[in-house]
Motif scaffolding. Structure first.
Motif, PDB file in Angstrom:
ATOM      1  N   GLU A 111       0.834  -1.193   0.000  1.00 43.73           N
ATOM      2  CA  GLU A 111       0.000   0.000   0.000  1.00 43.73           C
ATOM      3  C   GLU A 111       0.872   1.248   0.000  1.00 43.73           C
ATOM      4  O   GLU A 111       2.014   1.239   0.472  1.00 43.73           O
ATOM      5  CB  GLU A 111      -0.986   0.006   1.182  1.00 43.73           C
TER       6      GLU A 111
ATOM      7  N   GLU B 130      -9.188   0.108  -1.661  1.00 43.94           N
ATOM      8  CA  GLU B 130      -8.695  -1.120  -2.281  1.00 43.94           C
ATOM      9  C   GLU B 130      -8.575  -0.964  -3.794  1.00 43.94           C
ATOM     10  O   GLU B 130      -9.484  -0.443  -4.446  1.00 43.94           O
ATOM     11  CB  GLU B 130      -9.649  -2.279  -1.951  1.00 43.94           C
TER      12      GLU B 130
ATOM     13  N   ARG C 167      -3.390  -1.322  -2.105  1.00 43.62           N
ATOM     14  CA  ARG C 167      -4.286  -0.324  -1.520  1.00 43.62           C
ATOM     15  C   ARG C 167      -3.644   1.062  -1.566  1.00 43.62           C
ATOM     16  O   ARG C 167      -2.427   1.202  -1.539  1.00 43.62           O
ATOM     17  CB  ARG C 167      -4.576  -0.663  -0.038  1.00 43.62           C
TER      18      ARG C 167
END
Length: 207
Positions: A28, A69, A75
Motif C-alpha cells: 500500500e 482497495e 491499496r
C-alpha cells in the motif's frame, strides 16, 4: 486519461488506528500532507473519480486512516492531514500517535506520497515528516500541488529548487509538480505508484 489499476479504487474501510486496519499484507501507498495541501483532490484525480476521497471546505476533516482497495493485494491510504486541523490539542495528539504508529509499524507500506502546496513548500512540519521517514528508510515522493496557481516558469523554478534541496538533505525523497485542476503530473505519479505497488500494466494487444 485513466489508469487501469487506480480507476478501480473503491473505499475499503476507515480505521482510527492500525489495530482496526485491513490485514497487513500486499502493498500500500499512503498519502500525507498539511490539511490544506489538496490531498483529497489529488487522490480523486489520480483515481479518475469525483468523490472517492471527500473534499472538505474545512481543512483537517480527515480524522481517520482511510483505506481504498485497488485489488486484493494493493491499496491506497489517505492519512489524517497535519498542521492546520481545527481540533483541540488532545485530539491532535491522538491523531499524531496513530499516524506515527501506522507509518512506523505497517509492514505493507511501500512508500509515502507527501503533498505540499507549490506556493508554500517545505514548511517546518513538512521537514519533520521528511526527517522522520528518512530515519525509517521509507521512500517518499513529493507532489507540489496546485501548480496551476503559478505560471510555468515559476513552477519549474520551484520544483527544481525543491528537488535540489531534497537531493542534498533528504535523498530518500523525489518531487514533481502536480495539478488536480488541470490533471498535470498524472503520468509521473502513476509511474511512481506502479513501481512501489509492484504493478505492471498489461501489454497492449496488437491490432
Amino acid at each position: 486519461m485513466q489508469h487501469p489499476l487506480y480507476q478501480q479504487a473503491r473505499f475499503l474501510k476507515s480505521a482510527p488506528s492500525i489495530k482496526q486496519a485491513p490485514p497487513d499484507e500486499g502493498w500500500e501507498v499512503a498519502f500525507a500532507g498539511r490539511s490544506n495541501a489538496g490531498k483529497s483532490s489529488a487522490l480523486n484525480t489520480i483515481t479518475s473519480q469525483k468523490s472517492l476521497a471527500r473534499v472538505s471546505k474545512t481543512p483537517g476533516r480527515t480524522q481517520l486512516i482511510n483505506f481504498f482497495e485497488l485489488d486484493d493485494q494493493r491499496r491506497l491510504v489517505d492519512l489524517p492531514g497535519y498542521g492546520f486541523a481545527r481540533v483541540n490539542e488532545a485530539m491532535r495528539r491522538e491523531w499524531e500517535r496513530h499516524l506515527s504508529e501506522y507509518i512506523e509499524k505497517r509492514e505493507s507500506l511501500a512508500g509515502l506520497i507527501v503533498l505540499m502546496d507549490i506556493r508554500h513548500p517545505l514548511t517546518e512540519v513538512d521537514e519533520l515528516m521528511l526527517g522522520w521517514t528518512q530515519g525509517l528508510e521509507l521512500p517518499v515522493h513529493v507532489l507540489l500541488t496546485k501548480a496551476d496557481k503559478l505560471k510555468r516558469g515559476p513552477a519549474k523554478a520551484t520544483v527544481l529548487k525543491v528537488q535540489k534541496y531534497l537531493q542534498e538533505h533528504y535523498p530518500h525523497a523525489t518531487a514533481q509538480t502536480f495539478s488536480s485542476l488541470k490533471r498535470e503530473g498524472l503520468v509521473q505519479v502513476w509511474a511512481k505508484l506502479d513501481k512501489w505497488l509492484h504493478y505492471e500494466r498489461p501489454a497492449k494487444k496488437a491490432d
